[in-house]
Structures are given as C-alpha cells and as structure tokens.
Design an enzyme around this catalytic site. Structure first.
Site, PDB file in Angstrom:
ATOM      1  CB  ALA A 131      -1.082   0.281   1.238  1.00 26.41           C
ATOM      2  CB  VAL A 138       2.592  -0.698   4.137  1.00 24.13           C
ATOM      3  CG1 VAL A 138       2.726  -2.456   4.527  1.00 24.13           C
ATOM      4  CG2 VAL A 138       2.653   0.133   4.850  1.00 24.13           C
ATOM      5  CG  ASP A 288      -6.338   8.456  10.704  1.00 17.01           C
ATOM      6  OD1 ASP A 288      -7.519   9.140  10.265  1.00 17.01           O
ATOM      7  OD2 ASP A 288      -5.484   8.249  10.191  1.00 17.01           O
TER       8      ASP A 288
END
EC number: 2.7.-.-
Length: 546
Positions: A131, A138, A288
């Site tokens: 990602a 990542v 988040d």
C-alpha cells in the site's frame, strides 16, 4: 521568498483560480489593486463552472498534492469552519498517491538497520509495496528470527522538505484569510494551520506511532472486541516501523462480512463500546478510525472482533474533560439544557462571565429540533457538533482533544450504521456512561481515592511536624522581608519626592538666571550666581534618583 517558493505560490494561486475558488472572497474585499493584480498576473477563467463549490475545492486540493490533501482531510473534521456541503466534499479526499521506487524503500530499511542488507533481517521481502500513501508506504516480509509475517512501513524519502515548503506557503495564505473573508478572524486560520502542522509532523515520526500501537494493544489485551497487531519495537526507528501482518475483512465490505456469517448487530454495537472504552476507561483513543484503518477478523464471525491499524493519530482526555463530556451527553439526552450550559461554563470551555440563560436558550433553539427524530436516528457526532457550534458563538476556545473526539465519533457512527442501520447508539452508550459517572462520584469513588492516596500520606506523616515548623519559620522570615521591602519602598518614595522637588528648583533657578542674564545685564553677577546655584541644586536632585 525564494524563487522556488514564488513559483510554487504562483502555481497554487493559478490552481485555485482555475477552479473558481476566488468565489469564496466577497467582491467588496477585492480592492482595485488586487483586481488588477489578479487579472494581469493570474488571468485564469473558471474551467469547472458546472461543478458545485465544495467539489471544486476538493478537486483543487487533490491537484495540489499530498500536503494539501491531508490539510483538506483535517479541515473536513472542522465542521465549525465550513458549511456541510463543503465539509462533506472534503471528507471524500483520498490519501492515495503513486508509490515510490521499492529500491529506495529497501535502501532506507538498510540504513535504519545499521547498513546491513535487508536479507540479514528479513526473508521474502517484497520490493512491490502492499500500500502507498502520501507520507509512507508499506512492504511485506518475514522476520528472519522467527518466520512471522510482518509489514514494514517506511517514510517517503525527502518528504520533510516538501512538507516544510508547502506549510510555509499555507501559513502565508492563512495570514491573508482575515483580510479577505468577513468572518476570517473568527476562523483563526493560523491556529488551524498550526494544529495541522503538529498532526503532520507527528505522523512523520514512526516511533510515536509504534508507541501508540503498543499502548492500544496493551489496553485491549485479550479483549474479544478489538485486536491491535503486535509491534516489533527492536526493528523500529523514526523512519521505519515493523509490525505483525494481519488478514481481515475491510469493515466497509459489508457483502463479504455477511457472506462470512458475521453477527452484524453485535459488530456494530462493539464498535460503539470500543470507542467509549478507549475514551472513558483508558483516556487514550485511536483518532483515525476511518474505514480504511479498520478490519474484522475472519475467525469467530458469531463473536466478531475488530482489527485496528495505523495508530499515528491518537487523542486523550483528562479526568475533568471526561466527566464533563459524559455529563453533557446524559444532560443532552435528558433535554436538560440548563445543565448543558452550566457544564460548559464550569469546565472552562466558555468564559466564566457567559450569561447562562442566554447560552441555555441558544442550545435549546439549536438542539431541540433534533429530538423530533427517534433516538435511534440521532447522531452523537452531530450532537457534539451542534453543541460546539453554539458554544463558539459564546467565545468557546478551540479544544483540540474534543475536535479529535468528535471526528472519531462521526467515523464510529458512520461505520456502525453502515453495518447495522438500526443501531441505537444512545441505547448502547447510555448504560456505559451512567456506570462510568456512578463509578467516579459518591462514597465508592471517595473511598478509592483515599486508598490511592493513603500510601503517600503515610510516607509523608513523619515529615509533617518538620514541614509545619519550616513553614512557620519561613513565614516569619517572609514577614521580616516584607517589612524590609516596605521600609525601602517608603525611603525610595521620599527620596524620589525630594529628587523631583530639587530638580524643579534647580530648573527654575537655571531658567531664571538665563532670563535675567539676557534681559537684565545691569544686575551684574546675580544672574550668573542663580544659574550656578540652579546647576548645583539640579545635580543634587539628579544624584538622589540614582
């Protein structure tokens, strides 16, 4: 400004104008010089007249790049600053950018691990990122030490100079907002940018995110409600983080969850309980919790468990804020608006001289229509938003921790009602809040507080006589010091009075002598002696001021 900053600023302004965002500035605020400047240097028609203002703002921020995208995402949570149609569009901003070269990521990992090759620490390192986002990306691998699957998060190379450059320009533009917008000063644009800068810089430090994840994992250890992947702190640094790889169903994939046989009602209710547990039990919450950061375990669908990742942004509330918040919720749902107003004043969220009657009436006017809906349809997040917006009219100071909490609550509600539309947040949360408040007040709470403080006072007991004696002795010395200072002040006052008197006499003699010397020369030496005497007296007075 450097030439590079000038070019970037020129590009930013042209981008805003190409989306017609000068529409945000009232015509009366555009003076003739500004209009001439706009049409000579930045002639650019609105190329998106068919789109609404909120959509044009979102598209402009996306075109300006990662720093502006994240700024827009942060602004979307500040619904006290924008009308709903703009805030809703900003919430659609996606923090997705092209990945950077995997070889650069590999080089950063090797640098973080002391210059040793990746193969010395990891097996099966995938050069292709799993990602990618604006701040980091990542990669997957296995730990060489135990063979466990991990993900390696790496900060984008050279991202800090880009962020710092754009932040400087955002600050410059923020300083213009009060001059260009009628309500610009109330929006406190510089404070908003400063809040964003802190959040962004915190996200650049992966050691901070690692510590947050470790804390959350410890708080929910062995919990059936939430699982936080293990962080391998020995491998973590400021620019790199290594944690357990998880496999789960994205919480937004309702079809996959239903196909897996997930108990959707229980899952939705657990989301609410996880949130309130983090806020009121732990005073430490994941701030988040948008759908991209939440998964659901494949295992035990009848007893579903959330999996949380990306702990870069967290919030916390102190004991007083928690109590006031819980009591606010309960008072609001009991329609006790007087209590809500008093709580805001008592907590210091609004100034102490606020007229409670006026404040109560304003809250009632804004919030009473909400109760036309069934309780199951009432949004906790919008309750908070209405309270904050009303309180802001009474000069409520921005409370960053409450802004984070309200944003997180909106995420939790959105996810919960997507999973189970009949979710009644109030029914789920009320027992938790009432139990927490009951636990914080009354005899049991007092007894617990005394037990907690007892060891401290037992330890200090032998010192108390000596402390009392020292305090009395210091009080005596303090009184002597005060008396001495008072005497010195009195002497100085007398000296200053004498000084002013002598300076006045000296100046008078000097002026008189000068006048006589010019106008009465027949007086001989008398004017000269007056002038000499005036100088002497003036010098004596001047010395007394030293």
């Amino acid at each position: 400004m450097t030439p590079g900053e000038v070019r970037r600023l020129y590009f930013i302004i042209r981008t805003f104008l190409s989306y017609g965002l000068d529409e945000l500035i009232p015509r009366m605020r555009l003076t003739l010089p500004l209009r001439l400047w706009r049409y000579s240097l930045f002639w650019m028609p609105n190329r998106h007249k068919d789109k609404l203002l909120g959509e044009r703002l979102r598209l402009a921020l996306q075109e300006l790049g990662p720093v502006w995208i994240k700024f827009g995402q942060m602004l979307s949570t500040r619904r006290d600053l924008f009308p709903p149609q703009i805030a809703d569009q900003l919430a659609l901003l996606q923090d997705k950018v092209a990945p950077f070269d995997g070889r650069l990521a590999k080089a950063q990992i090797e640098e973080a691990m002391g210059g040793l090759p990746v193969d010395a620490w990891f097996d099966d390192f995938d050069i292709q990122p799993l990602a990618s986002a604006s701040i980091a990306q990542v990669h997957t691998a296995r730990l060489k030490s135990n063979g466990k699957e991990v993900v390696i998060k790496v900060i984008r190379p050279d991202i800090l100079p880009v962020i710092q450059a754009d932040l400087k320009l955002i600050y410059r533009l923020a300083r213009w907002v009060p001059r260009l917008l009628p309500d610009g000063r109330r929006l406190r644009p510089t404070e908003v940018v400063r809040e964003y800068e802190k959040t962004l810089i915190d996200e650049l430090n992966l050691l901070r995110e690692s510590a947050n994840a470790i804390q959350l994992r410890r708080n929910f250890e062995n919990s059936p409600m939430l699982y936080i992947p293990e962080v391998y702190s020995d491998y973590c640094s400021q620019n790199m983080m290594v944690m357990e790889r998880i496999y789960g169903i994205p919480v937004s994939d309702v079809a996959a969850l239903e196909k897996n046989g997930t108990n959707m009602k229980l899952l939705a209710e657990r989301g609410v309980k996880v949130f309130f547990t983090q806020v009121f039990r732990d005073s430490f919450f994941h701030a988040d919790m948008h759908p991209g950061n939440i998964f659901v375990s494949h295992e035990h669908p009848e007893n579903p468990q959330y999996i949380g990742i990306d702990c870069g942004i967290v919030g916390s509330l102190n004991k007083e804020d928690k109590r006031y918040l819980a009591e606010n919720f309960i008072a609001f749902f009991n329609r006790d608006y007087r209590k809500v107003a008093e709580l805001h004043v008592d907590s210091g969220w609004v100034p102490p001289d606020t007229n409670v009657e006026d404040f109560e009436f304003a809250i009632r006017t804004v919030c009473e229509p909400i109760f036309e809906k069934p309780l199951a349809e009432i949004s906790f997040g919008h309750v908070l938003l209405n309270l904050f917006n009303t309180a802001r009219r009474f000069n409520m100071e921005v409370q960053p921790q409450l802004v984070l909490l309200q944003k997180t609550l909106l995420y939790v509600e959105g996810v919960g009602r997507q999973l189970y539309p009949q979710l009644d947040l109030w029914k789920t949360a009320k027992p938790f809040l009432e139990s927490w408040i009951k636990d914080q007040v009354g005899i049991p709470a007092l007894t617990r507080a005394l037990k907690e403080k007892a060891p401290f006072w037992v330890e200090k007991m032998p010192e108390i006589p000596e402390l009392v004696y020292d305090s009395l002795r210091q009080g005596k010395y303090l009184q002597h010091s005060v008396d001495k200072i008072a005497r010195e002040l009195q002497v100085n006052h007398v000296r200053q009075s004498q000084s002013r008197y002598l300076l006045g006499i000296g100046a008078t003699l000097l002026l008189s002598g000068s006048f006589l010397l010019v106008n009465r020369p027949e007086w001989g030496l008398m004017p000269g002696w007056l002038m000499v005497g005036g100088v002497v007296v003036w010098l004596v007075g001047w010395r007394k001021t030293r």
